[in-house]
Design an enzyme around this catalytic site. Structure first.
Site, PDB file in Angstrom:
ATOM      1  N   HIS A 147      -2.979   7.362  -6.202  1.00 34.52           N
ATOM      2  CA  HIS A 147      -1.883   8.259  -5.737  1.00 34.52           C
ATOM      3  C   HIS A 147      -2.194   9.609  -5.919  1.00 34.52           C
ATOM      4  O   HIS A 147      -2.869   9.968  -6.833  1.00 34.52           O
ATOM      5  CB  HIS A 147      -0.674   7.843  -6.452  1.00 34.52           C
ATOM      6  CG  HIS A 147       0.435   8.716  -6.470  1.00 34.52           C
ATOM      7  ND1 HIS A 147       1.230   8.572  -5.239  1.00 34.52           N
ATOM      8  CD2 HIS A 147       0.898   9.776  -7.101  1.00 34.52           C
ATOM      9  CE1 HIS A 147       2.314   9.696  -5.333  1.00 34.52           C
ATOM     10  NE2 HIS A 147       2.045  10.348  -6.477  1.00 34.52           N
ATOM     11  N   GLU A 163       6.881  14.042 -10.645  1.00 30.45           N
ATOM     12  CA  GLU A 163       5.923  12.696 -10.966  1.00 30.45           C
ATOM     13  C   GLU A 163       5.585  12.937 -12.324  1.00 30.45           C
ATOM     14  O   GLU A 163       5.534  11.814 -13.135  1.00 30.45           O
ATOM     15  CB  GLU A 163       5.117  12.488 -10.110  1.00 30.45           C
ATOM     16  CG  GLU A 163       5.729  12.109  -8.560  1.00 30.45           C
ATOM     17  CD  GLU A 163       4.714  12.226  -7.468  1.00 30.45           C
ATOM     18  OE1 GLU A 163       5.104  11.838  -6.283  1.00 30.45           O
ATOM     19  OE2 GLU A 163       3.646  12.566  -7.546  1.00 30.45           O
ATOM     20  N   LYS A 188      -4.308   3.047  -9.130  1.00 29.51           N
ATOM     21  CA  LYS A 188      -3.222   1.936  -8.754  1.00 29.51           C
ATOM     22  C   LYS A 188      -3.702   0.564  -9.290  1.00 29.51           C
ATOM     23  O   LYS A 188      -4.814   0.311  -9.637  1.00 29.51           O
ATOM     24  CB  LYS A 188      -3.079   1.920  -7.280  1.00 29.51           C
ATOM     25  CG  LYS A 188      -2.228   3.165  -6.728  1.00 29.51           C
ATOM     26  CD  LYS A 188      -1.945   3.203  -5.335  1.00 29.51           C
ATOM     27  CE  LYS A 188      -1.031   4.267  -4.831  1.00 29.51           C
ATOM     28  NZ  LYS A 188      -0.869   4.162  -3.319  1.00 29.51           N
ATOM     29  N   ASN A 223      -4.523   1.019  -2.016  1.00 33.99           N
ATOM     30  CA  ASN A 223      -5.384   2.328  -1.523  1.00 33.99           C
ATOM     31  C   ASN A 223      -6.022   2.867  -2.929  1.00 33.99           C
ATOM     32  O   ASN A 223      -6.021   4.326  -2.773  1.00 33.99           O
ATOM     33  CB  ASN A 223      -4.681   3.341  -0.682  1.00 33.99           C
ATOM     34  CG  ASN A 223      -3.486   3.714  -0.934  1.00 33.99           C
ATOM     35  OD1 ASN A 223      -2.995   3.693  -2.047  1.00 33.99           O
ATOM     36  ND2 ASN A 223      -2.875   4.537  -0.102  1.00 33.99           N
ATOM     37  N   TYR A 260       9.173   5.352  -6.446  1.00 33.70           N
ATOM     38  CA  TYR A 260       9.168   5.416  -4.810  1.00 33.70           C
ATOM     39  C   TYR A 260      10.448   5.586  -3.991  1.00 33.70           C
ATOM     40  O   TYR A 260      10.336   5.457  -2.969  1.00 33.70           O
ATOM     41  CB  TYR A 260       8.248   4.374  -4.443  1.00 33.70           C
ATOM     42  CG  TYR A 260       6.894   4.519  -4.720  1.00 33.70           C
ATOM     43  CD1 TYR A 260       6.107   5.671  -3.985  1.00 33.70           C
ATOM     44  CD2 TYR A 260       5.968   3.840  -5.480  1.00 33.70           C
ATOM     45  CE1 TYR A 260       4.711   5.678  -4.212  1.00 33.70           C
ATOM     46  CE2 TYR A 260       4.715   3.994  -5.867  1.00 33.70           C
ATOM     47  CZ  TYR A 260       3.962   4.896  -5.156  1.00 33.70           C
ATOM     48  OH  TYR A 260       2.669   5.031  -5.253  1.00 33.70           O
TER      49      TYR A 260
HETATM   50  P1  IDP Z   1       0.164   8.777   0.490  1.00 33.06           P
HETATM   51  O1  IDP Z   1      -0.064   8.031  -1.003  1.00 33.06           O
HETATM   52  O2  IDP Z   1      -1.224   9.112   1.140  1.00 33.06           O
HETATM   53  O3  IDP Z   1       0.890   9.915   0.046  1.00 33.06           O
HETATM   54  P2  IDP Z   1       2.461   7.811   1.499  1.00 33.06           P
HETATM   55  O4  IDP Z   1       2.734   7.903   2.790  1.00 33.06           O
HETATM   56  O5  IDP Z   1       3.387   8.811   0.525  1.00 33.06           O
HETATM   57  O6  IDP Z   1       1.009   8.171   1.425  1.00 33.06           O
HETATM   58  O7  IDP Z   1       3.228   6.368   0.898  1.00 33.06           O
HETATM   59  C1  IDP Z   1       2.983   5.901  -0.476  1.00 33.06           C
HETATM   60  C2  IDP Z   1       1.931   4.656  -0.376  1.00 33.06           C
HETATM   61  O8  IDP Z   1       2.853   3.545   0.344  1.00 33.06           O
HETATM   62  C3  IDP Z   1       0.665   4.651   0.102  1.00 33.06           C
HETATM   63  O9  IDP Z   1      -0.075   5.275  -0.835  1.00 33.06           O
HETATM   64  C4  IDP Z   1       0.429   3.243   0.087  1.00 33.06           C
HETATM   65  O10 IDP Z   1       0.252   2.569  -1.094  1.00 33.06           O
HETATM   66  C5  IDP Z   1       1.908   2.668   0.720  1.00 33.06           C
HETATM   67  N1  IDP Z   1       1.883   2.367   2.285  1.00 33.06           N
HETATM   68  C6  IDP Z   1       2.034   3.563   3.033  1.00 33.06           C
HETATM   69  N2  IDP Z   1       1.933   3.309   4.128  1.00 33.06           N
HETATM   70  C7  IDP Z   1       1.768   1.802   4.196  1.00 33.06           C
HETATM   71  C8  IDP Z   1       1.935   0.902   5.386  1.00 33.06           C
HETATM   72  O11 IDP Z   1       2.023   1.139   6.288  1.00 33.06           O
HETATM   73  N3  IDP Z   1       1.896  -0.429   4.708  1.00 33.06           N
HETATM   74  C9  IDP Z   1       1.797  -0.689   3.451  1.00 33.06           C
HETATM   75  N4  IDP Z   1       1.772   0.237   2.434  1.00 33.06           N
HETATM   76  C10 IDP Z   1       1.957   1.490   2.864  1.00 33.06           C
HETATM   77 MG    MG Z   2       2.668  10.062  -0.623  1.00 36.17          MG
END
Ligand code: IDP
Ligand code: MG
Length: 138
Positions: free
Chosen positions: A116, A127, A10, A113, A50
């Protein structure tokens, strides 16, 4: 069970110069790279990728962040790839990610984070085809 998953390194991680270290971790963990590209998402690309999160409160922030700097997209292969890769990257929130996971090592926040990882075989295929034509797979 499929043996493929999809990942992106990312914007926070490419901007911080962590791309090479993250690719090393992925290869050390036994994944082989089937396809890989360095590119940047437009806002529209990020919204499309997304779309499944469109109703979540962080959707706008997520799409802005994901289009803010380049990303590396890749299709990876290993037995039980989806689950194995989710274990390698750790929890969405890096403060909850197990030590040694990619997010524990490189993520800076729950949004930024570092990587992905697809959450199912079905989404890995969807994807992967968002970024790669079939003939781009090695
Ligand atoms: P994942 O990437 O671990 O599967 P998901 O719930 O699918 O997590 O969320 C997609 C992406 O959205 C996350 O990787 C992160 O970058 C972002 N995200 C998830 N939860 C939050 C939040 O509470 N605040 C801001 N960004 C978030
Ligand atoms: Mg996810």
């Amino acid at each position: 069970m499929s043996n493929r998953t999809f990942t992106m390194i990312k914007p926070d991680a490419t901007a911080a110069g962590n791309t090479g270290k993250i690719i090393d971790k992925i290869i050390e963990a036994g994944f082989s790279i089937k396809a890989m590209k360095w590119t940047q998402l437009s806002m529209e690309d990020a919204q499309k990728f997304y779309a499944v999160h469109a109703e979540r409160p962080f959707y706008g922030e997520l799409c802005e962040y994901m289009s803010s700097s380049p990303i590396v997209a890749a299709i990876l292969e290993k037995d039980n790839a989806v689950e194995s890769f989710r274990n390698l990257i750790g929890a969405t929130d890096p403060t909850k990610a197990e030590p040694g996971t990619i997010r524990a090592m490189f993520a800076t926040s729950i949004a930024a984070n570092a990587v992905h990882g697809s959450d199912s075989d079905e989404n890995a295929a969807i994807e992967g085809s968002f970024f790669f034509a079939g003939r781009e797979l090695a």
